[in-house]
Design an enzyme around this catalytic site. Structure first.
Site, short mmCIF file in Angstrom:
data_model
loop_
_atom_site.label_atom_id
_atom_site.label_comp_id
_atom_site.label_asym_id
_atom_site.label_seq_id
_atom_site.Cartn_x
_atom_site.Cartn_y
_atom_site.Cartn_z
N HIS A 1 -8.09 -5.17 -0.15
CA HIS A 1 -6.68 -4.50 -0.21
C HIS A 1 -5.85 -4.75 1.02
CE1 HIS A 1 -3.85 -1.41 -0.65
NE2 HIS A 1 -4.11 -1.02 0.74
N ASP A 2 -6.60 -5.02 2.12
CA ASP A 2 -5.98 -5.45 3.35
C ASP A 2 -5.31 -7.13 3.28
OD1 ASP A 2 -5.48 -3.19 5.02
OD2 ASP A 2 -7.23 -3.83 6.17
N SER B 1 0.78 -1.24 -0.05
CA SER B 1 -0.01 -0.07 -0.07
C SER B 1 0.80 1.21 0.03
CB SER B 1 -0.71 0.11 1.21
OG SER B 1 -2.10 0.77 1.10
N ASP C 1 -8.52 -6.56 -4.67
CA ASP C 1 -8.28 -5.38 -4.15
C ASP C 1 -8.79 -4.31 -5.20
OD1 ASP C 1 -7.11 -3.11 -3.42
OD2 ASP C 1 -4.94 -3.80 -3.32
N ARG D 1 -12.06 6.70 9.44
CA ARG D 1 -11.46 5.31 9.59
C ARG D 1 -12.78 4.25 8.98
NH1 ARG D 1 -6.95 2.59 8.65
NH2 ARG D 1 -6.90 0.52 9.98
C1 LIG Z 1 1.20 -1.70 7.58
C2 LIG Z 1 -0.01 -1.56 8.03
O1 LIG Z 1 -1.09 -1.50 7.30
S1 LIG Z 1 -0.45 -1.39 9.61
C3 LIG Z 1 -2.05 -1.05 9.80
C4 LIG Z 1 -2.67 -2.25 9.87
N1 LIG Z 1 -3.64 -2.20 10.98
C5 LIG Z 1 -4.73 -1.82 10.92
O2 LIG Z 1 -5.13 -1.58 9.91
C6 LIG Z 1 -5.38 -2.20 12.53
C7 LIG Z 1 -7.08 -2.16 12.17
N2 LIG Z 1 -7.55 -3.07 11.20
C8 LIG Z 1 -7.68 -4.34 11.45
O3 LIG Z 1 -7.54 -4.74 12.68
C9 LIG Z 1 -7.61 -5.00 10.11
O4 LIG Z 1 -8.90 -5.53 10.12
C10 LIG Z 1 -6.76 -6.22 10.06
C11 LIG Z 1 -6.62 -6.21 8.57
C12 LIG Z 1 -5.44 -5.83 10.47
C13 LIG Z 1 -7.15 -7.35 10.77
O5 LIG Z 1 -7.94 -8.12 10.04
P1 LIG Z 1 -8.82 -9.26 10.81
O6 LIG Z 1 -7.83 -10.07 11.42
O7 LIG Z 1 -9.55 -10.02 9.83
O8 LIG Z 1 -9.69 -8.69 11.91
P2 LIG Z 1 -10.83 -8.18 11.83
O9 LIG Z 1 -11.05 -7.10 10.64
O10 LIG Z 1 -12.10 -8.98 11.57
O11 LIG Z 1 -11.20 -7.65 13.43
C14 LIG Z 1 -11.11 -8.18 14.30
C15 LIG Z 1 -11.74 -7.07 15.53
O12 LIG Z 1 -12.88 -6.93 15.22
C16 LIG Z 1 -13.88 -7.06 16.21
N3 LIG Z 1 -15.37 -7.38 15.73
C17 LIG Z 1 -15.58 -8.63 14.88
N4 LIG Z 1 -16.81 -8.54 14.53
C18 LIG Z 1 -17.50 -7.50 15.20
C19 LIG Z 1 -18.69 -6.95 15.53
N5 LIG Z 1 -19.83 -7.64 14.94
N6 LIG Z 1 -18.93 -6.03 16.23
C20 LIG Z 1 -17.95 -5.31 17.08
N7 LIG Z 1 -16.56 -5.78 16.73
C21 LIG Z 1 -16.48 -6.84 15.95
C22 LIG Z 1 -13.45 -8.66 16.88
O13 LIG Z 1 -13.83 -8.61 17.95
C23 LIG Z 1 -11.79 -7.91 16.95
O14 LIG Z 1 -11.66 -7.20 17.81
P3 LIG Z 1 -9.99 -7.34 18.32
O15 LIG Z 1 -9.23 -6.66 17.08
O16 LIG Z 1 -10.00 -6.29 19.39
O17 LIG Z 1 -9.70 -8.56 18.60
N1 LIG Z 2 -5.37 -0.90 6.75
C1 LIG Z 2 -3.82 -0.54 6.29
C2 LIG Z 2 -3.74 -0.54 4.86
C3 LIG Z 2 -4.30 0.93 4.29
O1 LIG Z 2 -3.79 0.95 3.00
C4 LIG Z 2 -3.85 0.89 7.24
O2 LIG Z 2 -4.40 1.00 7.93
O3 LIG Z 2 -2.56 1.30 6.94
#
Ligand SMILES: CC(=O)SCCNC(=O)CCNC(=O)[C@H](O)C(C)(C)COP(=O)(O)OP(=O)(O)OC[C@H]1O[C@@H](n2cnc3c(N)ncnc32)[C@H](O)[C@@H]1OP(=O)(O)O
Ligand SMILES: N[C@@H](CCO)C(=O)O
Length: 367
Positions: free
Chosen positions: A348-349, A145, A315, A214
């Site tokens: 994308h993620d 990204s 993506d 966000r």
């Molecule tokens: C280089 C970089 O890009 S760094 C930045 C990347 N990091 C991020 O973007 C952080 C935030 N984003 C995420 O967490 C992203 O969704 C990802 C891609 C990193 C993780 O994806 P996944 O493993 O598939 O997790 P998902 O998106 O399902 O999120 C899980 C969370 O949502 C919560 N959740 C799932 N369903 C629900 C719901 N119906 N209501 C409320 N919360 C919910 C889970 O409890 C979990 O919580 P937790 O993170 O506190 O344990």
């Molecule tokens: N989900 C990631 C990738 C966005 O391009 C982030 O928050 O940085």
């Protein structure tokens, strides 16, 4: 385990594409694995929009594992038994590198006095970090990204600084659609009265606006199939214990609404709203061809590095067509480039998630 949190203060002002400069910025970074005697095994990992230097170590605010802990570590595709991995927080961000929340030379937070920066400015700061660390040439620069944009910018502007470039789920130019989504997010932040023209560090932050920003952005990181599979039209259990019932109001009736609210609110705990404005702006300005006279091929003229480009079929933010465009330009520049479109349902993620084929591509390219 990484070393203790590290930072390096550049000793000279950092010139910026805007024509201004940033006085001696600090670059916060983490390293993993040993640097070898001839300093030839360093890999720079560049992070995405809301990422940070904690690529494989516990995040200091969320307490969660690093954002690419599945990819970086001993015996992992980016093997820290073999490579010295460096990951730095970009300037403009908020995890230790100089950004709008940092204290300016006058003792007050920069806020909107922070200069508008570009991806090339971020990379200029990273090159300053590499200089400070005594690393002349990287084994590889890797990014997904916005991290891929940084790796591309390094390839185009400092081609001698890396022998390989691995570009994942990225683009050489931000599209109108991507600029549009970013603008929605920025307007949500600026519409929050607590934003206060960017001057909120002494009071309450514009969390409501940042959370909406966000939520909107997070949708773009997913895919329709992924959302349908994960949530469909299923209803969320209500706080009073009611299951599977509509509220006939505006509570988070659907699981997807609840999920987005959770993601939006969680984001405000780890990110600064002004940083979000600055970094999305830098991404919007990114147009590598435009920086090099209008032809993307010219950005890579004379490169001696090897390239690997990876896209994901789900993506729709940085679709495969944009990767092909980069590959064609690299081919035309005579650069050795391999390209693969991986199949994964996560949008994308996907680059952050469990896609074993990506692990194999990363490992294979580094070998
Ligand atoms: C280089 C970089 O890009 S760094 C930045 C990347 N990091 C991020 O973007 C952080 C935030 N984003 C995420 O967490 C992203 O969704 C990802 C891609 C990193 C993780 O994806 P996944 O493993 O598939 O997790 P998902 O998106 O399902 O999120 C899980 C969370 O949502 C919560 N959740 C799932 N369903 C629900 C719901 N119906 N209501 C409320 N919360 C919910 C889970 O409890 C979990 O919580 P937790 O993170 O506190 O344990
Ligand atoms: N989900 C990631 C990738 C966005 O391009 C982030 O928050 O940085």
């Amino acid at each position: 385990m990484p070393d203790a949190p590290q930072s390096l203060r550049l000793t000279t002002p950092l010139p910026l594409d805007s024509g201004g400069e940033l006085a001696a910025p600090t670059i916060a970074y983490e390293t993993y694995g040993e640097l070898n005697a001839d300093r030839s095994n360093a890999i720079l990992i560049c992070h995405a929009l809301t990422g940070d230097q904690y690529v494989a170590s516990t995040h200091p605010i969320t307490g969660k594992p690093g954002w690419w802990a599945r990819m970086v570590g001993p015996g992992k595709p980016i093997d820290t038994d073999r490579f010295h991995v460096i990951c730095a927080n970009v300037i403009g961000s908020c995890l230790g590198s100089t950004g709008p929340a940092s204290v300016a030379p006058d003792g007050q937070p920069y806020a909107l006095r922070f200069p508008v920066i570009t991806v090339r400015d971020m990379v200029r700061a990273l090159v300053g970090l590499l200089d400070g660390l005594g690393i002349e040439r990287l084994y590889c620069a890797i990014g997904g990204s916005m991290g891929g944009m940084q790796a591309l910018s390094l390839a185009a502007n400092w081609p001698e600084r890396a022998a390989r470039f691995l570009l994942i789920a990225t683009t050489a130019r931000h599209s109108a659609q991507n600029i549009a989504f970013h603008e929605v997010g920025r307007q949500a932040i600026m519409a929050d009265p607590r934003w206060n023209g960017g001057d909120y560090y002494a009071g309450e932050a514009p969390d409501a606006g940042l959370a909406v920003a966000r939520m909107a952005a997070h949708i773009t990181y997913l895919s329709e199939d992924g959302l349908t599979e994960k949530f469909g039209r299923r209803l969320q259990d209500r706080p009073d214990g009611t299951q599977g019932a509509k509220s006939f109001g505006f509570d988070a009736d659907f699981q997807i609404e609840s999920y987005l609210r959770y993601q939006g609110n969680g984001f405000t705990k780890r990110f600064d709203a002004n940083s979000y404005l600055y970094i999305t702006r830098a991404m919007d300005y990114f147009d590598l061809a435009d920086e090099h006279g209008g032809r993307l091929t010219d950005a890579f003229a004379g490169t001696t590095a090897r390239f690997c480009v990876v896209s994901f079929d789900s993506d729709w933010l940085y679709p495969t067509s944009e990767s092909r465009h980069m590959v064609q330009a690299l081919n035309a520049a005579g650069a050795p480039v391999s390209f693969v479109e991986l199949s994964a349902p996560f949008g994308h993620d996907s680059f952050l998630l469990d896609v074993p084929a990506l692990d194999r591509v990363v490992k294979g390219f580094l070998e």
